[in-house]
Design an enzyme around this catalytic site. Structure first.
Site, PDB file in Angstrom:
ATOM      1  N   GLU A   1      10.311   1.974  10.239  1.00 46.38           N
ATOM      2  CA  GLU A   1      11.281   3.037   9.926  1.00 46.38           C
ATOM      3  C   GLU A   1      10.530   4.344  10.088  1.00 46.38           C
ATOM      4  O   GLU A   1       9.611   4.626   9.314  1.00 46.38           O
ATOM      5  CB  GLU A   1      11.763   2.930   8.475  1.00 46.38           C
ATOM      6  CG  GLU A   1      12.627   1.740   8.173  1.00 46.38           C
ATOM      7  CD  GLU A   1      14.031   1.844   8.711  1.00 46.38           C
ATOM      8  OE1 GLU A   1      14.310   2.745   9.523  1.00 46.38           O
ATOM      9  OE2 GLU A   1      14.851   1.000   8.329  1.00 46.38           O
TER      10      GLU A   1
ATOM     11  N   CYS B   1      13.905  11.617   6.318  1.00 43.40           N
ATOM     12  CA  CYS B   1      13.868  11.284   7.747  1.00 43.40           C
ATOM     13  C   CYS B   1      15.259  11.387   8.360  1.00 43.40           C
ATOM     14  O   CYS B   1      15.403  11.630   9.547  1.00 43.40           O
ATOM     15  CB  CYS B   1      13.320   9.882   7.917  1.00 43.40           C
ATOM     16  SG  CYS B   1      14.056   8.753   6.756  1.00 43.40           S
TER      17      CYS B   1
ATOM     18  N   LYS C   1       0.876  -1.176   0.000  1.00 46.20           N
ATOM     19  CA  LYS C   1       0.000   0.000   0.000  1.00 46.20           C
ATOM     20  C   LYS C   1       0.912   1.224   0.000  1.00 46.20           C
ATOM     21  O   LYS C   1       1.443   1.626   1.039  1.00 46.20           O
ATOM     22  CB  LYS C   1      -0.918   0.056   1.219  1.00 46.20           C
ATOM     23  CG  LYS C   1      -1.963   1.178   1.040  1.00 46.20           C
ATOM     24  CD  LYS C   1      -2.406   1.823   2.320  1.00 46.20           C
ATOM     25  CE  LYS C   1      -1.503   2.903   2.821  1.00 46.20           C
ATOM     26  NZ  LYS C   1      -1.347   4.078   1.963  1.00 46.20           N
TER      27      LYS C   1
ATOM     28  N   GLU D   1      10.457  16.896  14.604  1.00 48.12           N
ATOM     29  CA  GLU D   1      10.804  16.728  13.194  1.00 48.12           C
ATOM     30  C   GLU D   1       9.960  17.693  12.359  1.00 48.12           C
ATOM     31  O   GLU D   1       8.733  17.674  12.436  1.00 48.12           O
ATOM     32  CB  GLU D   1      10.525  15.285  12.762  1.00 48.12           C
ATOM     33  CG  GLU D   1      10.923  15.033  11.324  1.00 48.12           C
ATOM     34  CD  GLU D   1      10.577  13.628  10.856  1.00 48.12           C
ATOM     35  OE1 GLU D   1       9.414  13.208  11.045  1.00 48.12           O
ATOM     36  OE2 GLU D   1      11.457  12.961  10.293  1.00 48.12           O
TER      37      GLU D   1
HETATM   38  P1  NAD Z   1       2.578   8.848   7.306  1.00 47.58           P
HETATM   39  O1  NAD Z   1       2.888   8.098   8.524  1.00 47.58           O
HETATM   40  O2  NAD Z   1       1.483   9.837   7.352  1.00 47.58           O
HETATM   41  O3  NAD Z   1       2.199   7.840   6.143  1.00 47.58           O
HETATM   42  C1  NAD Z   1       3.060   6.789   5.725  1.00 47.58           C
HETATM   43  C2  NAD Z   1       2.230   5.671   5.147  1.00 47.58           C
HETATM   44  O4  NAD Z   1       1.460   5.089   6.182  1.00 47.58           O
HETATM   45  C3  NAD Z   1       1.234   6.104   4.092  1.00 47.58           C
HETATM   46  O5  NAD Z   1       1.136   5.082   3.128  1.00 47.58           O
HETATM   47  C4  NAD Z   1      -0.072   6.225   4.887  1.00 47.58           C
HETATM   48  O6  NAD Z   1      -1.215   6.049   4.097  1.00 47.58           O
HETATM   49  C5  NAD Z   1       0.084   5.087   5.880  1.00 47.58           C
HETATM   50  N1  NAD Z   1      -0.603   5.237   7.141  1.00 47.58           N
HETATM   51  C6  NAD Z   1      -0.862   6.376   7.834  1.00 47.58           C
HETATM   52  N2  NAD Z   1      -1.505   6.093   8.988  1.00 47.58           N
HETATM   53  C7  NAD Z   1      -1.649   4.741   9.031  1.00 47.58           C
HETATM   54  C8  NAD Z   1      -2.240   3.828   9.956  1.00 47.58           C
HETATM   55  N3  NAD Z   1      -2.790   4.260  11.098  1.00 47.58           N
HETATM   56  N4  NAD Z   1      -2.217   2.509   9.680  1.00 47.58           N
HETATM   57  C9  NAD Z   1      -1.641   2.057   8.557  1.00 47.58           C
HETATM   58  N5  NAD Z   1      -1.086   2.857   7.630  1.00 47.58           N
HETATM   59  C10 NAD Z   1      -1.073   4.188   7.869  1.00 47.58           C
HETATM   60  O7  NAD Z   1       3.961   9.490   6.840  1.00 47.58           O
HETATM   61  P2  NAD Z   1       4.245  10.365   5.557  1.00 47.58           P
HETATM   62  O8  NAD Z   1       3.700  11.723   5.825  1.00 47.58           O
HETATM   63  O9  NAD Z   1       3.825   9.656   4.303  1.00 47.58           O
HETATM   64  O10 NAD Z   1       5.854  10.369   5.546  1.00 47.58           O
HETATM   65  C11 NAD Z   1       6.600  11.243   6.312  1.00 47.58           C
HETATM   66  C12 NAD Z   1       7.128  10.568   7.551  1.00 47.58           C
HETATM   67  O11 NAD Z   1       7.843   9.392   7.209  1.00 47.58           O
HETATM   68  C13 NAD Z   1       8.120  11.424   8.299  1.00 47.58           C
HETATM   69  O12 NAD Z   1       7.866  11.403   9.681  1.00 47.58           O
HETATM   70  C14 NAD Z   1       9.459  10.762   8.011  1.00 47.58           C
HETATM   71  O13 NAD Z   1      10.432  10.984   8.961  1.00 47.58           O
HETATM   72  C15 NAD Z   1       9.084   9.336   7.894  1.00 47.58           C
HETATM   73  N6  NAD Z   1      10.076   8.595   7.105  1.00 47.58           N
HETATM   74  C16 NAD Z   1      10.907   7.725   7.747  1.00 47.58           C
HETATM   75  C17 NAD Z   1      11.869   7.037   7.029  1.00 47.58           C
HETATM   76  C18 NAD Z   1      12.787   6.068   7.713  1.00 47.58           C
HETATM   77  O14 NAD Z   1      13.287   5.186   7.044  1.00 47.58           O
HETATM   78  N7  NAD Z   1      13.038   6.169   9.000  1.00 47.58           N
HETATM   79  C19 NAD Z   1      11.987   7.204   5.664  1.00 47.58           C
HETATM   80  C20 NAD Z   1      11.138   8.091   5.047  1.00 47.58           C
HETATM   81  C21 NAD Z   1      10.167   8.774   5.785  1.00 47.58           C
END
Ligand code: NAD
Length: 483
Positions: free
Chosen positions: A249, A282, A174, A382
């Protein structure tokens, strides 16, 4: 306008069970650039069922054969690189040259490294000479759910789908609803590479829908998630009822320790690294800690570098940074910039509002705050935008304390020409990854954090083993060759 409403399930593109259109917004124009569907429970169930049906055969396919099929994805990538990079650029705002040079190539980079690491996997290992006949067998975990973000979209897909498939798992991806087009192209690559039906499946959707359906699904054995710490916590709780393995992650607030003996490119290199991808990484070095004797000079240099970074449309060639992904991220970042001013940070570059030359597009000025104090909001949270905090320090001890005093622990950075200090700090900094003097991680290393940055290990042998389970066997006869 691109219309791509189907999901990739069981080796075919199938229409959604219920019509739920979702517009993908181009952050440069603020206009929709594509329409996709958000999946429903019936779509998630169908994808999981396809993955479950495909699992026994795929898990039993000889590893070499699996590797050969996965390697075929690289051939498809080469054929469609331009289209792939354009999709990323359009949907999440990465400038096209950056998408071509950095974002899209994450796929071949990780795949090549995984294929190499895969050769080292010992599927049935002797425990040791002390225990004749004792063995540990490695087996694919089963059906896995992969949930990815929009910021380095292909990077995350490659770090999950490639090792999952190599390991012998079948999967349901997804992708982020903000950036689904590259993921749909990846599904086409899998299809055209001849990955057997049901091994890789894709259902678009949001977190509350398909995301949580996968997380709670009784036939999904593990969830590999990259995204916010907020969602990581929600997923861990939701997955607890079915006791899935959860690999996370999450966010970061990287400290970058710059000592007086740092090389003369350290400040420029660090600011560019921070602003790259419009600060939406991130592992961005978002807290620059500078030894006081060079602090004022460093502030001046950093501000000059930030002021020289151009901001512009994602579709234009060049080395500018693009807009941030969407309106809510733009507003969130603006909120942090205002907070930084309110809490007494000294604004030395950028600041609130759109850059003067734009009246639309989610652009943020490359922004630097000096004189940030530990504990200020912009030092703790962040921001996920092109905003850097500079903090002076007087001693190595103090720098270490400030660096480690965070709920996150993804990547920390050190700039020093003193090798003993570099070694010492690499062991004392609390983070999953440490980068010295601009050297990035080696090929085949893993990516991963500690604390609230999540504890997954993605990449290399570690990244494949995330998708394997170990089984302790006694009485295994190693004189009989494995099939
Ligand atoms: P997000 O958590 O809003 O969404 C990430 C994914 O999770 C999306 O596909 C979203 O639809 C899904 N999602 C959201 N809530 C969910 C739930 N309750 N259950 C299941 N799926 C859910 O994050 P974002 O805004 O897409 O990305 C930014 C964040 O990602 C930042 O905090 C960044 O630091 C982090 N990030 C971390 C890494 C790493 O490897 N540590 C890499 C890239 C991004």
């Amino acid at each position: 306008m691109i219309e791509k409403r189907e999901f990739y399930i069981g080796g075919a593109w199938v229409p959604p069970s219920v019509a739920r259109d979702h517009a993908v917004i181009n952050p440069t124009t603020e206009e929709p650039c594509a329409v996709i569907s958000l999946g429903d429970k019936a779509d998630t169930d169908a994808a999981v069922a396809a993955a479950k049906a495909a699992f026994p055969r795929w898990a039993a396919t000889p590893p070499k054969e699996r590797a050969g099929l996965v390697a075929g994805i690289l051939v498809q990538y080469e054929k469609r690189l331009q289209e792939f990079a354009e999709a990323i650029s359009m949907e999440m705002g990465a400038p096209i040259d950056f998408a071509l040079a950095e974002q899209a190539p994450c796929l071949p980079w990780h795949t090549t490294n995984f294929l190499k690491a895969f050769e080292e996997i010992e599927w049935v290992r002797p425990l040791g000479d002390h225990a004749p006949g004792a063995a540990v067998a490695m087996e694919p975990i089963g059906v896995v759910g992969l949930i990815t973000p929009w910021n380095w979209p292909v990077n995350q897909i490659a770090l999950k789908a490639i090792p999952a498939m190599l390991a012998g798992c079948t999967c349901v991806l997804k992708p982020s609803e903000e950036a689904p087009l590259n993921a749909m192209l990846f599904a086409e690559f899998c299809h055209d590479a001849g990955i057997p039906a049901g091994v890789f499946n894709l259902v678009n959707g949001d977190g509350a829908g398909v995301g949580s359906q996968l997380t709670t699904h009784p036939d999904v054995e593990a969830i590999s998630f990259t995204g916010s710490t907020r969602a990581g916590i929600a997923i861990s709780k939701a997955a607890a009822d079915s006791l899935k393995r959860v690999m996370l992650e999450l966010g970061g607030k990287g400290a970058n320790l710059v000592f007086a003996d740092a090389d003369d490119k350290a400040i420029e290199r660090s600011v560019r690294r921070m602003m790259e991808n419009s600060g939406q990484s991130c592992n961005a070095p978002s807290r620059m800690l500078v030894e006081r004797s060079i602090y004022e000079d460093a502030v001046e240099k950093a501000a000059a570098v930030a002021n020289s970074i151009k901001v512009g449309p994602a579709g234009n060639p060049g080395d500018h940074i693009g807009p941030v992904v969407n309106k809510s991220q733009w507003e969130k970042i603006q909120g942090y910039i205002h907070k930084g001013i309110e809490e007494g940070g000294r604004l030395v570059a950028g600041g609130p509002g759109l850059p003067e030359e734009f009246n639309r597009g989610f652009y943020v000025k490359p922004t630097i705050f000096a004189d940030v104090k530990p504990g200020m909001t912009i030092e703790k949270e962040e921001i996920f935008g092109p905003v850097m905090a500079m903090i002076p320090f007087d001693s190595e001890e103090e720098a270490l304390t400030i660096a480690n005093d965070t709920v996150y622990g993804l990547t920390n950075y050190v700039q020093t020409t003193d090798a003993e200090r570099a070694n010492r700090l690499s062991l004392k900094l609390k983070a999953g990854m440490i980068e010295m003097n601009g050297k990035s991680r080696g090929a085949g290393s893993f990516f991963g954090g500690v604390k609230q940055s999540g504890r997954a290990r993605e990449g290399g042998v570690w990244g494949i083993e995330e998708f394997l389970e170990s089984k302790a066997i006694s009485g295994y006869d190693f004189s009989i060759a494995a099939e």
